[in-house]
Design a protein around this motif. Structure first.
Motif, PDB file in Angstrom:
ATOM      1  N   LYS A   7      58.384  28.423  44.696  1.00 49.19           N
ATOM      2  CA  LYS A   7      59.355  29.502  44.512  1.00 49.19           C
ATOM      3  C   LYS A   7      58.743  30.868  44.808  1.00 49.19           C
ATOM      4  O   LYS A   7      59.434  31.772  45.283  1.00 49.19           O
ATOM      5  CB  LYS A   7      59.921  29.468  43.095  1.00 49.19           C
ATOM      6  N   GLU A   8      57.450  31.015  44.524  1.00 51.60           N
ATOM      7  CA  GLU A   8      56.785  32.285  44.800  1.00 51.60           C
ATOM      8  C   GLU A   8      56.726  32.570  46.298  1.00 51.60           C
ATOM      9  O   GLU A   8      56.526  33.717  46.707  1.00 51.60           O
ATOM     10  CB  GLU A   8      55.367  32.277  44.220  1.00 51.60           C
ATOM     11  N   TYR A   9      56.899  31.523  47.093  1.00 54.15           N
ATOM     12  CA  TYR A   9      56.839  31.668  48.551  1.00 54.15           C
ATOM     13  C   TYR A   9      58.190  31.391  49.205  1.00 54.15           C
ATOM     14  O   TYR A   9      58.256  31.059  50.383  1.00 54.15           O
ATOM     15  CB  TYR A   9      55.765  30.736  49.115  1.00 54.15           C
ATOM     16  N   ASN A  10      59.262  31.521  48.400  1.00 51.47           N
ATOM     17  CA  ASN A  10      60.613  31.421  48.947  1.00 51.47           C
ATOM     18  C   ASN A  10      60.925  30.010  49.449  1.00 51.47           C
ATOM     19  O   ASN A  10      61.640  29.829  50.433  1.00 51.47           O
ATOM     20  CB  ASN A  10      60.777  32.445  50.088  1.00 51.47           C
ATOM     21  N   LEU A  11      60.364  28.994  48.774  1.00 54.87           N
ATOM     22  CA  LEU A  11      60.522  27.614  49.219  1.00 54.87           C
ATOM     23  C   LEU A  11      61.115  26.740  48.119  1.00 54.87           C
ATOM     24  O   LEU A  11      60.934  26.998  46.928  1.00 54.87           O
ATOM     25  CB  LEU A  11      59.166  27.031  49.644  1.00 54.87           C
ATOM     26  N   ARG A  12      61.792  25.691  48.556  1.00 54.75           N
ATOM     27  CA  ARG A  12      62.331  24.684  47.656  1.00 54.75           C
ATOM     28  C   ARG A  12      61.918  23.310  48.179  1.00 54.75           C
ATOM     29  O   ARG A  12      62.149  22.983  49.351  1.00 54.75           O
ATOM     30  CB  ARG A  12      63.855  24.770  47.602  1.00 54.75           C
ATOM     31  N   ILE A  13      61.283  22.499  47.323  1.00 48.85           N
ATOM     32  CA  ILE A  13      60.906  21.135  47.707  1.00 48.85           C
ATOM     33  C   ILE A  13      62.096  20.227  47.442  1.00 48.85           C
ATOM     34  O   ILE A  13      62.557  20.098  46.310  1.00 48.85           O
ATOM     35  CB  ILE A  13      59.664  20.660  46.930  1.00 48.85           C
ATOM     36  N   THR A  14      62.605  19.594  48.480  1.00 51.99           N
ATOM     37  CA  THR A  14      63.802  18.760  48.358  1.00 51.99           C
ATOM     38  C   THR A  14      63.481  17.282  48.179  1.00 51.99           C
ATOM     39  O   THR A  14      64.362  16.498  47.837  1.00 51.99           O
ATOM     40  CB  THR A  14      64.692  18.935  49.603  1.00 51.99           C
ATOM     41  N   ASP A  15      62.230  16.900  48.433  1.00 49.40           N
ATOM     42  CA  ASP A  15      61.811  15.509  48.244  1.00 49.40           C
ATOM     43  C   ASP A  15      60.470  15.508  47.521  1.00 49.40           C
ATOM     44  O   ASP A  15      59.419  15.622  48.148  1.00 49.40           O
ATOM     45  CB  ASP A  15      61.692  14.786  49.585  1.00 49.40           C
ATOM     46  N   PRO A  16      60.471  15.390  46.191  1.00 48.50           N
ATOM     47  CA  PRO A  16      59.216  15.465  45.431  1.00 48.50           C
ATOM     48  C   PRO A  16      58.249  14.325  45.728  1.00 48.50           C
ATOM     49  O   PRO A  16      57.068  14.421  45.400  1.00 48.50           O
ATOM     50  CB  PRO A  16      59.690  15.419  43.970  1.00 48.50           C
ATOM     51  N   ASN A  17      58.726  13.255  46.351  1.00 48.96           N
ATOM     52  CA  ASN A  17      57.862  12.112  46.667  1.00 48.96           C
ATOM     53  C   ASN A  17      57.343  12.150  48.100  1.00 48.96           C
ATOM     54  O   ASN A  17      56.892  11.141  48.630  1.00 48.96           O
ATOM     55  CB  ASN A  17      58.624  10.799  46.441  1.00 48.96           C
ATOM     56  N   TYR A  18      57.390  13.313  48.710  1.00 51.84           N
ATOM     57  CA  TYR A  18      57.056  13.378  50.137  1.00 51.84           C
ATOM     58  C   TYR A  18      55.609  13.006  50.431  1.00 51.84           C
ATOM     59  O   TYR A  18      55.300  12.522  51.515  1.00 51.84           O
ATOM     60  CB  TYR A  18      57.372  14.765  50.696  1.00 51.84           C
ATOM     61  N   LYS A  19      54.709  13.188  49.469  1.00 51.32           N
ATOM     62  CA  LYS A  19      53.305  12.872  49.736  1.00 51.32           C
ATOM     63  C   LYS A  19      53.119  11.387  50.025  1.00 51.32           C
ATOM     64  O   LYS A  19      52.348  11.005  50.905  1.00 51.32           O
ATOM     65  CB  LYS A  19      52.431  13.294  48.552  1.00 51.32           C
ATOM     66  N   LEU A  20      53.834  10.543  49.284  1.00 50.92           N
ATOM     67  CA  LEU A  20      53.715   9.105  49.499  1.00 50.92           C
ATOM     68  C   LEU A  20      54.363   8.672  50.810  1.00 50.92           C
ATOM     69  O   LEU A  20      54.034   7.626  51.355  1.00 50.92           O
ATOM     70  CB  LEU A  20      54.353   8.344  48.337  1.00 50.92           C
TER      71      LEU A  20
END
Length: 513
Positions: free
Chosen positions: A407-420
């Motif tokens: 959020k500090e960089y104006n971003l929203r993660i839409t898939d929290p499991n993206y690393k896997l």
């Protein structure tokens, strides 16, 4: 004869996106490229009294690997997401044939996952069963690998002792994640670290017989800068350098074994007097070298390297320097603590004045940027007109400051499991790699931009794991704009688009044999 550890090489991948030809002087440019880490680790392990061997998976295949693995107690694999499935298939074959042997995996992709590596899965049959291929690995190594590998070898006859060392935070276990014989996972929370680089022996570059005669040389480890998009923030807290004498010894050795092309792997040749030092070391040798350079700092109106420093580099055999330009938006440059645009222009001007080839890299659609910013980037690069330029869509990298505080960089993660999912997503994304494919897609974008934007977004919908809160742009938007930038520059300039300093040196080394 039994050996302690077998190092397994597989291509780093992605090369097909840069080479217009796959064969030069009998070398395969996507198969015969050395890996940086194996010569370093091989020398260290031998220095500590253990025996080693080396196997090229790309040249010799799985059957040859199983034959070699039969004679080793520990088998070590280098993993990059671009060859994830190939390597993990080899790991599975080794572990199924030799369940008693210790399989170790290291490489840059490990930093993204750490203990989550054991949850990695792939489809055994399309759309059917998912198998946790990560479970075939016994140990994972991240950070500097020397001491971690030494610890694993020291305890190979009773490997569960490694878990006890990790649980007690013993320094020798730093950088190891170990799955014991009962299936319990022990996680070291600190990366492996060699604090004194003077302890390192000369890397065994002779291990790569019959590969392209180019050497990767590190004159430092870590990074003095803390870029918020970097996936390895620990680098900025552990900057260490080799002294002049140590570097000279390694370069002397390379010349003795007939290697005359060198890629300096440091994240940045810093401070500027180290560029002068490298120029003095290479001067008069007739060698070609390249490295990562820093154009400047946000709070400075002057480029990082003087014209005289660049001239010395050119005269010493520096074929090209790689600069991270990052963006044509002053707002983004300030966010990243990168130099102002006037500094980028001046640095390129200085390179041209001394006749030094440059390669610049830029990220497309950084947070908050619009298509107008992309047009400004096209104008900036056209004005600079460097010899080479590489582009990538902005990527939210795992473990970066931007990933930790989106959020500090104006971003929203839409898939929290993206690393896997990263390995599978990378494979899909890179399926469109290759100079010829990118050229065809570029032509299609020029003719049918709206259709191609829609098709690319449709194809990459599972890859869009983040978006900018302000603009709504995600990875597929960045990929489209990147292809538009490349197509425009290819049509209107003489810049070698999509080719880096790394690939130029490899081609030069292959051509000269």
């Amino acid at each position: 004869m039994s050996i302690d550890i077998l190092f397994v090489k597989s291509v780093t991948g992605g090369s097909e996106a840069f080479f217009s030809s796959n064969q030069v002087n009998g070398y395969n440019l996507t198969r015969d490229v050395p890996l940086p880490s194996i010569p370093v680790l091989d020398s260290w392990i031998k220095y500590k009294g253990y025996t080693t061997d080396y196997f090229d998976l790309d040249r010799n295949g799985h059957d040859g690997l199983l034959e070699k693995a039969n004679d080793a107690d520990v088998i070590g694999f280098y993993l990059n997401f671009s060859v994830h499935f190939k390597v993990m298939d080899a790991v599975k074959r080794v572990k199924n044939r030799f369940p008693e042997k210790i399989v170790v995996i290291g490489g840059p992709s490990i930093l993204d996952l750490k203990e989550n590596f054991y949850n990695l899965s792939s489809s055994r049959f399309p759309l059917l069963v998912k198998e946790k291929v990560g479970l075939y690995a016994d140990a994972i190594v991240y950070g500097d690998g020397e001491i971690a590998l030494e610890t694993i070898l020291h305890h190979k006859d009773n490997p569960d002792e490694i878990g006890n060392l990790i649980d007690n935070d013993h320094e020798s276990s730093w950088g190891i994640i170990y799955k014991d014989t009962k299936g319990k996972i022990h996680v070291s929370t600190k990366p492996g670290l060699v604090s004194e680089l003077s302890l390192l022996p000369i890397p065994n570059h002779e291990i790569y017989k019959n590969l392209i005669p180019v050497a990767f040389v590190e004159t430092s480890r870590g990074c003095p800068f803390g870029c918020p998009f970097c996936e390895m923030p620990d680098l900025s807290t552990s900057f260490r350098v080799k002294d002049r004498k140590q570097i000279i010894t390694e370069i002397d050795y390379l010349q003795q074994i007939g290697i005359n092309h060198v890629i300096i792997t440091d994240p940045s040749i810093y401070p500027s007097n180290r560029m002068d030092m490298l120029s003095e070391i290479f001067a008069g040798r007739g060698m070609k070298w390249t490295g990562f350079a820093k154009p400047g700092l946000w709070n400075s109106s002057e480029p990082f390297y003087s014209k005289e420093t660049l001239r010395k580099a050119k005269d010493s055999g520096c074929a090209v320097l790689f600069f991270g330009g990052e963006s044509a938006s002053e707002k983004t440059q300030k966010l990243y603590s990168k130099p102002k645009l006037e500094v980028l222009l001046e640095m390129e001007h200085r390179c041209k004045e001394v006749g030094l080839l440059s390669c610049w890299s830029f990220m497309i659609l950084n947070p908050g940027e619009t298509r107008q910013d992309v047009d400004r980037l096209i104008n900036l690069v056209t004005e600079m007109e460097p010899g080479m330029c590489v582009f990538s869509p902005f990527l939210l990298m795992p473990n970066s400051e931007m990933d930790k505080h989106p959020k500090e960089y104006n971003l929203r993660i839409t898939d929290p499991n993206y690393k896997l999912k990263a390995a599978e997503l990378y494979a899909k994304f890179s399926s469109n790699a290759g100079a010829e494919k990118k050229e065809k897609i570029g032509h299609m974008i020029e003719k049918y931009p709206r259709l191609m934007r829609f098709l690319l977004k449709l194809r990459m919908h599972k890859v869009n794991y983040f978006e900018c809160i302000e603009t709504g742009f995600g990875l597929s938007d960045g990929a489209f704009e990147m292809l538009r930038v490349e197509s425009t520059l290819n049509r209107n300039t003489n810049i070698q688009v999509g080719k880096s300093h790394y690939h130029l040196l490899i081609e030069m080394a292959a051509a000269e044999g």
